[in-house]
Design an enzyme around this catalytic site. Structure first.
Site, mmCIF file in Angstrom:
data_model
loop_
_atom_site.group_PDB
_atom_site.id
_atom_site.type_symbol
_atom_site.label_atom_id
_atom_site.label_comp_id
_atom_site.label_asym_id
_atom_site.label_seq_id
_atom_site.Cartn_x
_atom_site.Cartn_y
_atom_site.Cartn_z
ATOM 1 N N HIS A 1 4.390 -17.336 8.145
ATOM 2 C CA HIS A 1 3.394 -17.156 7.072
ATOM 3 C C HIS A 1 3.840 -16.070 6.112
ATOM 4 O O HIS A 1 3.958 -14.899 6.491
ATOM 5 C CB HIS A 1 2.036 -16.801 7.672
ATOM 6 C CG HIS A 1 0.910 -16.891 6.668
ATOM 7 N ND1 HIS A 1 0.545 -18.074 6.066
ATOM 8 C CD2 HIS A 1 0.077 -15.946 6.164
ATOM 9 C CE1 HIS A 1 -0.457 -17.854 5.238
ATOM 10 N NE2 HIS A 1 -0.770 -16.579 5.271
ATOM 11 N N HIS B 1 3.497 -14.763 1.790
ATOM 12 C CA HIS B 1 3.200 -14.847 0.349
ATOM 13 C C HIS B 1 4.202 -13.881 -0.281
ATOM 14 O O HIS B 1 3.962 -12.673 -0.330
ATOM 15 C CB HIS B 1 1.787 -14.387 0.023
ATOM 16 C CG HIS B 1 0.721 -15.031 0.858
ATOM 17 N ND1 HIS B 1 0.292 -16.316 0.659
ATOM 18 C CD2 HIS B 1 -0.003 -14.552 1.891
ATOM 19 C CE1 HIS B 1 -0.649 -16.604 1.538
ATOM 20 N NE2 HIS B 1 -0.849 -15.550 2.307
ATOM 21 N N GLN C 1 3.598 -10.808 -2.731
ATOM 22 C CA GLN C 1 2.818 -9.656 -2.276
ATOM 23 C C GLN C 1 3.715 -8.517 -1.767
ATOM 24 O O GLN C 1 3.263 -7.379 -1.631
ATOM 25 C CB GLN C 1 1.810 -10.087 -1.202
ATOM 26 C CG GLN C 1 0.722 -10.992 -1.779
ATOM 27 C CD GLN C 1 -0.280 -11.476 -0.745
ATOM 28 O OE1 GLN C 1 -0.371 -10.949 0.353
ATOM 29 N NE2 GLN C 1 -1.044 -12.507 -1.104
ATOM 30 N N ARG D 1 -7.865 -7.689 -2.407
ATOM 31 C CA ARG D 1 -7.577 -8.950 -3.099
ATOM 32 C C ARG D 1 -7.558 -8.765 -4.613
ATOM 33 O O ARG D 1 -6.799 -9.425 -5.317
ATOM 34 C CB ARG D 1 -8.618 -10.017 -2.689
ATOM 35 C CG ARG D 1 -8.209 -11.411 -3.111
ATOM 36 C CD ARG D 1 -9.176 -12.470 -2.607
ATOM 37 N NE ARG D 1 -10.431 -12.442 -3.333
ATOM 38 C CZ ARG D 1 -11.276 -13.476 -3.406
ATOM 39 N NH1 ARG D 1 -11.002 -14.591 -2.755
ATOM 40 N NH2 ARG D 1 -12.409 -13.389 -4.080
ATOM 41 N N TYR E 1 0.968 -20.274 -3.590
ATOM 42 C CA TYR E 1 -0.143 -20.731 -4.432
ATOM 43 C C TYR E 1 -0.098 -20.257 -5.887
ATOM 44 O O TYR E 1 -1.012 -20.572 -6.658
ATOM 45 C CB TYR E 1 -1.504 -20.394 -3.797
ATOM 46 C CG TYR E 1 -1.740 -18.941 -3.448
ATOM 47 C CD1 TYR E 1 -2.153 -18.028 -4.410
ATOM 48 C CD2 TYR E 1 -1.584 -18.485 -2.141
ATOM 49 C CE1 TYR E 1 -2.386 -16.712 -4.084
ATOM 50 C CE2 TYR E 1 -1.812 -17.160 -1.801
ATOM 51 C CZ TYR E 1 -2.217 -16.279 -2.774
ATOM 52 O OH TYR E 1 -2.447 -14.963 -2.447
ATOM 53 N N HIS F 1 -5.630 -23.818 0.976
ATOM 54 C CA HIS F 1 -5.746 -22.358 0.992
ATOM 55 C C HIS F 1 -6.711 -21.879 2.070
ATOM 56 O O HIS F 1 -6.405 -20.998 2.875
ATOM 57 C CB HIS F 1 -6.169 -21.804 -0.370
ATOM 58 C CG HIS F 1 -6.281 -20.310 -0.335
ATOM 59 N ND1 HIS F 1 -7.444 -19.666 0.034
ATOM 60 C CD2 HIS F 1 -5.360 -19.330 -0.548
ATOM 61 C CE1 HIS F 1 -7.227 -18.357 0.035
ATOM 62 N NE2 HIS F 1 -5.969 -18.126 -0.316
ATOM 63 N N ARG G 1 -13.027 -22.325 1.976
ATOM 64 C CA ARG G 1 -13.819 -21.924 0.810
ATOM 65 C C ARG G 1 -13.172 -22.363 -0.497
ATOM 66 O O ARG G 1 -13.820 -22.426 -1.529
ATOM 67 C CB ARG G 1 -14.056 -20.404 0.796
ATOM 68 C CG ARG G 1 -12.820 -19.563 0.548
ATOM 69 C CD ARG G 1 -13.127 -18.068 0.426
ATOM 70 N NE ARG G 1 -11.917 -17.327 0.069
ATOM 71 C CZ ARG G 1 -11.038 -16.836 0.928
ATOM 72 N NH1 ARG G 1 -11.233 -16.996 2.223
ATOM 73 N NH2 ARG G 1 -9.971 -16.179 0.514
ATOM 74 N N HIS H 1 -4.382 -17.002 11.000
ATOM 75 C CA HIS H 1 -5.309 -15.936 11.406
ATOM 76 C C HIS H 1 -6.260 -16.413 12.507
ATOM 77 O O HIS H 1 -6.176 -15.962 13.622
ATOM 78 C CB HIS H 1 -6.104 -15.343 10.229
ATOM 79 C CG HIS H 1 -5.252 -14.874 9.100
ATOM 80 N ND1 HIS H 1 -4.256 -13.947 9.280
ATOM 81 C CD2 HIS H 1 -5.211 -15.227 7.781
ATOM 82 C CE1 HIS H 1 -3.649 -13.722 8.110
ATOM 83 N NE2 HIS H 1 -4.197 -14.495 7.191
ATOM 84 N N ASP I 1 2.987 -12.486 6.338
ATOM 85 C CA ASP I 1 1.874 -12.605 5.411
ATOM 86 C C ASP I 1 2.039 -11.749 4.149
ATOM 87 O O ASP I 1 2.748 -12.126 3.232
ATOM 88 C CB ASP I 1 0.581 -12.274 6.174
ATOM 89 C CG ASP I 1 -0.682 -12.697 5.443
ATOM 90 O OD1 ASP I 1 -0.569 -13.169 4.306
ATOM 91 O OD2 ASP I 1 -1.789 -12.551 5.983
#
Ligand code: ZN
Length: 458
Positions: free
Chosen positions: A57, A59, A62, A85, A124, A210, A213, A272, A323
């Protein structure tokens, strides 16, 4: 031309092979593994080879903000995942494709030097700064594949379906680079992403949602119908607020709703899955789905602690990921995961099964096998004829390694080792990192510095 590497030892599924001679073809695929050499040795390596770690995992962008969200202008205010965030969104909005690629290349070179040989990129940031599609729908994904190829790491590009700003809510302005408005838009992106992986033999694609939600039920159903045999990645139940919002909207908890609504199977990788009821723990284990645990990021964000003991007792399988990349050390991921459990259960033997009481070996084995599945790779052999030699090599001269019997090496490494214990990382038979130095270190670092200077975020 074929070549032969000689290692002090090489970890096989049935224990250490000492010494180990690995003969490879010109592409770095293993054609012979034995304790005696089939031909003249090309290189003597004073180290122990173990399979390269799988980073399930990531991103990548980041990485550029590591440490920045630790400065709190108002120390009395609440800081949590949701305020972190905001910082992350601002950085995601600021990068152009070149900067995005340079940051990913630096990150992937660092991953290799920490022993990872493959990464699943949960990607994303698809569109330009105004939220418009690039001429190539998968422009940014292609940049990630290019970054992986430059660094020399394998990549599973997981283009992420991101549609909404919350349960039953449209996206917010700051999410404009992420959005696929419809399932068809997402499936177009998936096709373009698959094309983007064609130029690199160590790249493939996965399918990603994603979070519950971020995509509505019908659109998730349409996307899942296209998954076929691809690994499916989804963030789930990371935050208590997300569980509460899901209960409000679907009248069920996130994992409960997912399991009740879709046919979840071993191709699913639930990222997670921190906040679970007992029946959700059982439900995931029985479905065969894997969880992807990101202990350093979960700790950094204050997410919570995964119910590992109960999950493992029911046959649950897990991999690790870095992550947000606040930590890049796979040994540390395993330790944080284990120690979180020890501290809350007051028991030391967390990483064990009925047949394996070696906690170091258990952690490495679990993270490897479940990690490979997260990449769509079903190979369970550590090393096998016909497979590429992807390995991280433990330095046989480190004091505690030099004095250990082979059966103590892995636990010594996992519980007391760090990056300095690795003499290098090999992908497809070639050193990508040697003596702590990535082969393209100077170029990679210079591009990274240039991009960070342009962005002026650090
Ligand atoms: Zn994530």
């Amino acid at each position: 031309m074929s070549k032969v590497l000689k290692f002090e030892g090489l970890l096989t599924n049935s224990g250490w092979l000492c010494p180990a001679y690995v003969k490879m073809d010109e592409d770095g695929n293993i054609i012979n593994l034995s304790q005696t050499t089939p031909q003249e040795v090309t290189e003597h390596v004073n180290g122990y080879a173990i399979p390269g770690f799988q980073n399930a995992h990531s991103h990548s962008f980041q990485y550029a903000m590591s440490g920045l969200a630790e400065i709190h202008p108002d120390p009395t205010s609440q800081d949590d995942f949701w305020s972190w965030r905001e910082t992350m969104y601002n950085i995601a909005l600021s990068m152009n494709p070149d900067q995005f690629e340079h940051i990913a290349t630096m990150l992937y070179a660092e991953m290799l030097s920490h022993g990872y040989t493959h990464v699943a990129e949960f990607h994303y940031v698809h569109h330009d700064k105004d939220g418009k599609r690039y001429a190539n729908h998968a422009e940014m994904g292609e940049r990630l594949v290019s970054a992986a190829q430059t660094a020399g790491i394998g990549i599973t590009l997981v283009p992420i379906f991101y549609q909404k700003g919350g349960f039953g809510q449209g996206p917010v302005e700051k999410q404009r680079r992420f959005i696929s408005a419809t399932a068809q838009d997402y499936l177009d992106l998936l096709v373009s992403s698959e094309q983007a992986t064609q130029s690199y033999s160590k790249a493939n694609v996965g399918l990603g949602i994603h979070s519950l939600r971020a995509v509505d039920e019908d659109s998730i159903r349409t996307a899942f119908a296209e998954a076929k045999n691809l690994p499916v990645h989804i963030h789930i139940a990371e935050q208590l607020k997300e569980v509460a919002d899901c209960l409000d909207f679907y009248k069920q908890r996130p994992v409960e709703w997912l399991l009740n609504t879709f046919e979840v199977n071993q191709n699913f990788h639930l990222v997670h899955a921190t906040h679970l009821s007992d029946s959700e723990v059982t439900g995931i284990a029985q479905s065969g789905a894997h969880v992807v645990l990101c202990p350093s990021t979960e700790g950094n964000l204050g997410d919570g602690i995964f119910p590992l003991q109960s999950f493992q007792q029911q046959g649950g399988k897990w991999s690790i990921g870095t992550d947000s990349h606040i930590g890049l050390n796979p040994l540390e991921e395993l330790r944080i995961l284990d120690y979180g459990q020890r501290l809350t259960t007051h028991r030391r033997n967390q990483f064990i099964s009925k047949t394996n009481g070696d906690t170091g070996l258990f952690g490495v084995d679990m993270a490897l096998k479940a990690g490979r599945k997260a990449m769509g790779n079903s190979c369970e052999s550590y090393f096998e004829v016909g497979q590429p030699l992807d390995a991280v090599v433990i330095d046989a001269q480190m004091p505690l390694i030099a004095t250990s019997r082979p059966e103590h090496i892995l636990s010594t490494l996992v519980y007391s080792g760090d990056r300095s214990h690795f003499m290098g990382t090999i992908v497809n038979g070639d050193w990508k990192v040697k003596a702590g130095h990535h082969l393209k270190q100077d170029d990679v670092v210079s591009n990274f510095k240039k991009s960070l200077a342009e962005l002026s975020i650090r």
